[in-house]
Each structure stands twice: as structure tokens, then as C-alpha cells.
Design a protein around this motif. Structure first.
Motif, PDB file in Angstrom:
ATOM      1  N   LEU A  37       0.849  -1.183   0.000  1.00 32.73           N
ATOM      2  CA  LEU A  37       0.000   0.000   0.000  1.00 32.73           C
ATOM      3  C   LEU A  37       0.884   1.233   0.000  1.00 32.73           C
ATOM      4  N   GLU A  38       0.346   2.342  -0.482  1.00 32.22           N
ATOM      5  CA  GLU A  38       1.127   3.575  -0.605  1.00 32.22           C
ATOM      6  C   GLU A  38       1.605   4.112   0.736  1.00 32.22           C
ATOM      7  N   ASP A  39       0.912   3.775   1.830  1.00 27.89           N
ATOM      8  CA  ASP A  39       1.307   4.288   3.149  1.00 27.89           C
ATOM      9  C   ASP A  39       2.459   3.492   3.771  1.00 27.89           C
ATOM     10  N   GLY A  40       3.012   2.509   3.013  1.00 23.69           N
ATOM     11  CA  GLY A  40       4.141   1.730   3.514  1.00 23.69           C
ATOM     12  C   GLY A  40       3.748   0.416   4.159  1.00 23.69           C
ATOM     13  N   SER A  41       2.454   0.139   4.257  1.00 19.83           N
ATOM     14  CA  SER A  41       1.999  -1.126   4.840  1.00 19.83           C
ATOM     15  C   SER A  41       1.789  -2.162   3.733  1.00 19.83           C
ATOM     16  N   VAL A  42       1.503  -3.387   4.146  1.00 20.79           N
ATOM     17  CA  VAL A  42       1.251  -4.485   3.218  1.00 20.79           C
ATOM     18  C   VAL A  42      -0.119  -5.069   3.552  1.00 20.79           C
ATOM     19  N   GLU A  43      -0.944  -5.249   2.509  1.00 23.04           N
ATOM     20  CA  GLU A  43      -2.295  -5.778   2.666  1.00 23.04           C
ATOM     21  C   GLU A  43      -2.381  -7.138   1.993  1.00 23.04           C
ATOM     22  N   ALA A  44      -3.034  -8.089   2.653  1.00 24.53           N
ATOM     23  CA  ALA A  44      -3.218  -9.419   2.076  1.00 24.53           C
ATOM     24  C   ALA A  44      -4.641  -9.890   2.341  1.00 24.53           C
ATOM     25  N   GLU A  45      -5.220 -10.552   1.347  1.00 26.38           N
ATOM     26  CA  GLU A  45      -6.462 -11.288   1.554  1.00 26.38           C
ATOM     27  C   GLU A  45      -6.106 -12.757   1.479  1.00 26.38           C
ATOM     28  N   LEU A  46      -6.453 -13.481   2.534  1.00 30.40           N
ATOM     29  CA  LEU A  46      -6.061 -14.877   2.690  1.00 30.40           C
ATOM     30  C   LEU A  46      -7.310 -15.726   2.870  1.00 30.40           C
ATOM     31  N   GLN A  47      -7.401 -16.818   2.112  1.00 25.68           N
ATOM     32  CA  GLN A  47      -8.558 -17.700   2.224  1.00 25.68           C
ATOM     33  C   GLN A  47      -8.085 -19.129   2.401  1.00 25.68           C
ATOM     34  N   GLY A  48      -8.692 -19.824   3.355  1.00 25.21           N
ATOM     35  CA  GLY A  48      -8.341 -21.220   3.609  1.00 25.21           C
ATOM     36  C   GLY A  48      -8.680 -21.575   5.046  1.00 25.21           C
ATOM     37  N   GLU A  49      -7.985 -22.588   5.553  1.00 21.18           N
ATOM     38  CA  GLU A  49      -8.202 -23.013   6.940  1.00 21.18           C
ATOM     39  C   GLU A  49      -7.747 -21.912   7.893  1.00 21.18           C
ATOM     40  N   GLU A  50      -8.574 -21.604   8.895  1.00 23.29           N
ATOM     41  CA  GLU A  50      -8.250 -20.522   9.823  1.00 23.29           C
ATOM     42  C   GLU A  50      -6.929 -20.764  10.552  1.00 23.29           C
ATOM     43  N   LEU A  51      -6.650 -22.020  10.914  1.00 26.49           N
ATOM     44  CA  LEU A  51      -5.375 -22.338  11.582  1.00 26.49           C
ATOM     45  C   LEU A  51      -4.183 -22.016  10.681  1.00 26.49           C
ATOM     46  N   HIS A  52      -4.335 -22.235   9.385  1.00 27.74           N
ATOM     47  CA  HIS A  52      -3.245 -21.955   8.445  1.00 27.74           C
ATOM     48  C   HIS A  52      -3.029 -20.446   8.299  1.00 27.74           C
ATOM     49  N   ILE A  53      -4.117 -19.676   8.283  1.00 30.68           N
ATOM     50  CA  ILE A  53      -3.988 -18.219   8.225  1.00 30.68           C
ATOM     51  C   ILE A  53      -3.323 -17.714   9.495  1.00 30.68           C
ATOM     52  N   ASP A  54      -3.743 -18.236  10.648  1.00 29.16           N
ATOM     53  CA  ASP A  54      -3.128 -17.842  11.919  1.00 29.16           C
ATOM     54  C   ASP A  54      -1.631 -18.138  11.922  1.00 29.16           C
TER      55      ASP A  54
END
Length: 89
Positions: A37-54
Motif C-alpha cells: 500500500l502507498e502508506d508503507g503497509s502491506v495488505e493481504a487477503e487470505l482464504q483457507g483453513e483458519e489455523l493456516h492463516i493464523d
């Protein structure tokens, strides 16, 4: 199966952060995307098993070459038929 948006702020650009997210996401069989993102952060959309995202989020927070000082996670509706993880420019 869940979908979450994660926004990582701190020293997260120019340190291989998006590539690391992509590698872990593919190993964890997650789908979605990641982008700077332009403000220096990173954005991700993640889909799958909640334990794997964690697991991915915890890995990114402990990454030595980066420094996550703020993390925002938002639940999103899942996207049917999504079958890959991409790094967006």
C-alpha cells in the motif's frame, strides 16, 4: 474455510515481505493475494483453513528482517472458485 484481510504496518516493504507471505500461503494451500500500500503497509487477503492463516500471520510477525508494529485483521466473505495466491503490483 474462512477469508480474512490482514494489513501489516511497520518495516514491511523492501524486505521480501510479500514474497514470504506468498511462499507460506502456497505451502499452507491458501488462496488470495498480497500487495504493497502507498502508506508503507502491506495488505493481504487470505482464504483457507483458519489455523493456516493464523500460522502465516504469526510467521510474518516473527520475521527477523521485518518489523510488524501494527496488525489489523478483518473477516471477509469467502470467494468461491479462487484457486491461487498472487502478488499484486
Amino acid at each position: 474455510m474462512v477469508r480474512q484481510k490482514a494489513v501489516f504496518a511497520g518495516k514491511v516493504q523492501k524486505v521480501g515481505f510479500r514474497l514470504e507471505i506468498s511462499c507460506i500461503a502456497q505451502r499452507m494451500k491458501l488462496t488470495g493475494w498480497v500487495r504493497n500500500l502507498e502508506d508503507g503497509s502491506v495488505e493481504a487477503e487470505l482464504q483457507g483453513e483458519e489455523l493456516h492463516i493464523d500460522f502465516l500471520v504469526k510467521c510474518m510477525q516473527s520475521l527477523k528482517r521485518a518489523s510488524v508494529n501494527q496488525l489489523t485483521i478483518t473477516d471477509l466473505p469467502t470467494i468461491e472458485g479462487e484457486d491461487s495466491f498472487t502478488i499484486e503490483k
